[in-house]
Design an enzyme around this catalytic site. Structure first.
Site, PDB file in Angstrom:
ATOM      1  N   LYS A  46       0.840  -1.211   0.000  1.00  0.00           N
ATOM      2  CA  LYS A  46       0.000   0.000   0.000  1.00  0.00           C
ATOM      3  C   LYS A  46       0.872   1.258   0.000  1.00  0.00           C
ATOM      4  O   LYS A  46       0.544   2.255  -0.661  1.00  0.00           O
ATOM      5  CB  LYS A  46      -0.926  -0.016   1.213  1.00  0.00           C
ATOM      6  CG  LYS A  46      -1.991  -1.102   1.116  1.00  0.00           C
ATOM      7  CD  LYS A  46      -2.710  -1.282   2.446  1.00  0.00           C
ATOM      8  CE  LYS A  46      -3.811  -2.327   2.336  1.00  0.00           C
ATOM      9  NZ  LYS A  46      -4.301  -2.775   3.645  1.00  0.00           N
ATOM     10  N   GLY A 103     -12.751  -5.031   5.157  1.00  0.00           N
ATOM     11  CA  GLY A 103     -14.096  -5.571   5.341  1.00  0.00           C
ATOM     12  C   GLY A 103     -14.959  -5.360   4.115  1.00  0.00           C
ATOM     13  O   GLY A 103     -14.635  -4.574   3.225  1.00  0.00           O
TER      14      GLY A 103
END
Ligand code: NDP
Ligand code: HSE
Length: 440
Positions: A205, A311
């Site tokens: 990331k 999520g």
């Protein structure tokens, strides 16, 4: 009403979130877009598996190629993960002139350049907001909102799984393995959670963020990366005593060249590691699976984005926002509206040896005269200045006592040299612990 056809590869955690948002927010999306998003195909590995959202069986296919071959699929949404089949799918889509949305940081970090080049050649777009920090719009912020600014520093909590684990360890004294199992159950962790706990996911990331923030071209292996597996309950407690919270931090920042460093283009540091940060800082308050990115830029000054970093629905919301943005481009016939990231680097990465920061050091030593002086001299020999020292006289079973030293900013190579020397002393009974300090 104009329809934009999409094909989704992957109906797992994120794919399920995307399909449920497309279904539940269809009216809002249509109103905002002025067009209808229509799911034409959904590819999965196992078509017999029960799914969270009911789909017409005719939509579901075990063949990724069906997404490519369907002329009505204008946008391919890649949510299968990995870098092999996912690369072939994305490259195949781009070659056929289809736009792509992906949440796959491993793919963008490892092979983003090839894909961006292909997209530019074909005049199509690749959007990847879900790849970094789940639902937080950090990519859009760097690409668009801060396009006018010059970023100086980026400090992020960019991995929900490890932040969830560190919060459970710090607040409830939970063992790491138990907290990791819970994070996996909640769908935060990668298929191989080693990527999370090793810092590898955060490094991927960081590469993506550093490209957008600084024009850096980094591979994950270029980033100084340390995970959380070595952390012990004692470190949380000691850090608290010094006024620090312990987080897995991703850091990229512009730095001045120190004396002796070879002149060249602008220099940045890029690193992922556990870090002590002031308890009163905003990042210290980021708990559980939450993510946050704190930026410092010339015009805006300090700013921070905060939200759920993993999520189904949080990540799904970022993916659907990308689908909407791409659909706007399609409807307005304006692909390439937001340029793809630069492929030639505009900054140079500082070598790991030259990194500078403060350090927390925990030694396990025999409680005999001269130990502290010997350690202090070893640090002083390498120009490492001590900011605080604490020793507790309770010995463990082996007769060792903990000695903790906090230093001012020092050079990484000097610190590593000092630790290696100290670990060779006959008075040192266990490998010394080192945790970097970020004053933010
Ligand atoms: P899952 O493992 O939950 O889902 C993967 C899906 O892809 C499954 O539906 C699987 O099919 C399907 N799949 C895998 N290989 C193939 C194939 N060859 N052909 C067809 N279908 C295939 O993964 P996640 O949803 O968690 O992650 C997906 C991507 O999103 C990854 O790149 C991940 O890094 C990224 N991401 C994940 C986040 C998260 O919170 N989970 C957050 C941000 C990004 P089947 O169901 O039949 O097995
Ligand atoms: N495994 C990742 C995390 C998912 O825990 O943050 C989001 O990228």
């Amino acid at each position: 009403m104009r329809e934009v056809g999409i094909g989704i590869a992957g109906f797992g955690t994120v794919g399920g979130g995307v399909l449920s948002i497309l279904e539940n927010h269809a009216r809002e999306i249509e109103a905002r877009l002025g067009a209808r998003i229509v799911v034409r195909r959904v590819a999965v590995r196992d078509v017999a598996k029960e799914r969270a959202v009911a789909l017409h069986p005719g939509l579901v296919t075990p063949r990724l190629s069906d997404l490519l071959d369907d002329r009505e699929v204008e946008v391919v949404v890649e949510l299968i993960g990995g870098t092999t089949e996912a690369f072939d799918l994305v490259a195949g889509a781009l070659r056929r002139g289809k736009h792509v949305v992906t949440a796959n940081k491993a793919l963008i970090a490892a092979r983003g350049d090839e894909l961006f080049r292909l997209a530019a050649e074909k005049g199509v777009d690749v959007y990847y907001e879900g790849a970094v920090c789940g639902g937080i719009p950090i990519i859009r912020t760097l690409r668009e909102a801060l396009a006018s600014d010059r970023i100086q520093a980026l400090h992020g909590i960019v991995n929900g799984t490890t932040n969830f684990i560190l919060t459970a360890m710090s607040e409830n004294g939970e063992p790491l393995a138990q907290a990791l199992a819970e994070a996996q159950r909640l769908g935060y962790a990668e298929a191989d959670p080693t990527l999370d706990v090793s810092g590898g996911d955060a490094a991927q990331k960081l590469c993506i963020l550093a490209q957008l923030a600084f024009g850096a071209r980094l591979r994950p292996e270029d980033v100084l990366t340390e995970g959380i597996m070595q952390l012990e309950p004692a470190d949380f407690a000691w850090g608290r005593g010094f006024g620090y919270a312990l987080k897995l931090l991703a850091v990229a920042c512009r730095v001045e060249r120190a004396e002796g460093e070879v002149p060249g283009p602008d220099l940045i540091e890029a690193r992922v590691h556990p870090a002590f940060i002031p308890q009163a800082s905003l990042l210290a308050g980021v708990r559980g699976a939450m993510n946050a990115v704190q930026l410092r830029s010339d015009a805006l000054g300090p700013s921070m984005l905060f939200g759920q970093g993993a999520g189904a629905l949080p990540t799904g919301s970022a993916v659907v926002a990308d689908i909407i943005d791409l659909s706007r481009n399609i409807v307005a016939s304006s692909p390439g509206r937001v340029p793809l990231p630069p492929s030639t680097p505009r900054v140079q990465l500082r070598s790991h040896d030259e990194i500078r920061c403060g350090y927390y050091l925990r030694f396990s030593v025999k409680d005999v005269p001269g130990v502290l002086a010997r350690i202090a001299n070893t640090l002083a020999d390498r120009r490492i200045s001590i900011a605080a020292v604490e020793q507790r006289d309770q010995a463990d079973g082996g007769g060792a006592v903990p000695l903790v030293i906090v230093t001012h900013r020092a050079r990484e190579a000097d610190m590593r040299g000092a630790i290696a020397a100290i670990d060779r002393f006959d008075t040192t009974v266990a490998p010394s612990r080192l945790i970097r300090i970020e004053e933010l």
